[in-house]
Scaffold this motif. Structure first.
Motif, PDB file in Angstrom:
ATOM      1  N   GLN A   7     -66.651  51.992 -21.029  1.00 29.96           N
ATOM      2  CA  GLN A   7     -66.771  51.059 -19.915  1.00 29.96           C
ATOM      3  C   GLN A   7     -67.450  49.774 -20.359  1.00 29.96           C
ATOM      4  N   PHE A   8     -68.467  49.877 -21.181  1.00 32.94           N
ATOM      5  CA  PHE A   8     -69.156  48.698 -21.703  1.00 32.94           C
ATOM      6  C   PHE A   8     -68.202  47.867 -22.565  1.00 32.94           C
ATOM      7  N   LEU A   9     -67.416  48.533 -23.391  1.00 33.10           N
ATOM      8  CA  LEU A   9     -66.438  47.841 -24.222  1.00 33.10           C
ATOM      9  C   LEU A   9     -65.382  47.159 -23.357  1.00 33.10           C
ATOM     10  N   GLY A  10     -64.974  47.800 -22.280  1.00 28.70           N
ATOM     11  CA  GLY A  10     -64.004  47.196 -21.358  1.00 28.70           C
ATOM     12  C   GLY A  10     -64.531  45.917 -20.751  1.00 28.70           C
ATOM     13  N   VAL A  11     -65.794  45.918 -20.353  1.00 33.44           N
ATOM     14  CA  VAL A  11     -66.395  44.702 -19.786  1.00 33.44           C
ATOM     15  C   VAL A  11     -66.478  43.603 -20.844  1.00 33.44           C
ATOM     16  N   LEU A  35     -61.305  50.121 -18.397  1.00 39.08           N
ATOM     17  CA  LEU A  35     -62.101  50.348 -17.191  1.00 39.08           C
ATOM     18  C   LEU A  35     -61.358  51.200 -16.176  1.00 39.08           C
ATOM     19  N   VAL A  36     -60.061  50.934 -16.000  1.00 37.71           N
ATOM     20  CA  VAL A  36     -59.277  51.682 -15.024  1.00 37.71           C
ATOM     21  C   VAL A  36     -59.145  53.148 -15.434  1.00 37.71           C
ATOM     22  N   ALA A  43     -60.583  51.718 -10.531  1.00 30.97           N
ATOM     23  CA  ALA A  43     -59.131  51.772 -10.368  1.00 30.97           C
ATOM     24  C   ALA A  43     -58.747  51.544  -8.907  1.00 30.97           C
ATOM     25  N   LEU A  44     -59.484  52.144  -7.987  1.00 30.02           N
ATOM     26  CA  LEU A  44     -59.209  51.938  -6.565  1.00 30.02           C
ATOM     27  C   LEU A  44     -59.518  50.504  -6.144  1.00 30.02           C
TER      28      LEU A  44
END
Length: 89
Positions: A7-11, A35-36, A43-44
């Motif tokens: 999640q940190f990498l996604g941000v 992240l999704v 995702a929602l």
């Protein structure tokens, strides 16, 4: 720990989209996909945003088609007609 790191990498990957660096769309799609795929709540949120803003939906559809299933496959589950609960756990 692994989920937090992803999640940190996604941000971190979303940030270059807002800079004038080339390849920002690629980083945005990869970051959103991470992240999704790791967070059902996000995702929602993306799905609700796509339903509310048609330009966002058309932009993400364009990016999904350009990047292919291997990179943007997770984003396709946030399309308004799909249910991300089937994919994200």
């Amino acid at each position: 720990m692994k989920r937090f790191f992803l999640q940190f990498l996604g941000v971190l990957l979303i940030i270059p989209f807002f800079t004038p660096l080339p390849g920002g769309t690629f980083f945005l799609v990869v970051g959103l996909t991470l992240l999704v795929c790791n967070n059902l709540r996000f995702a929602l949120f993306v799905q609700a945003s796509r339903k509310k803003f048609s330009k966002l939906d058309s932009g993400l559809r364009w990016a999904e088609d350009k990047m292919g299933d291997k990179i943007a496959g997770g984003l396709k589950f946030t399309r308004p007609e799909n249910d991300p609960r089937d994919h994200v756990k």
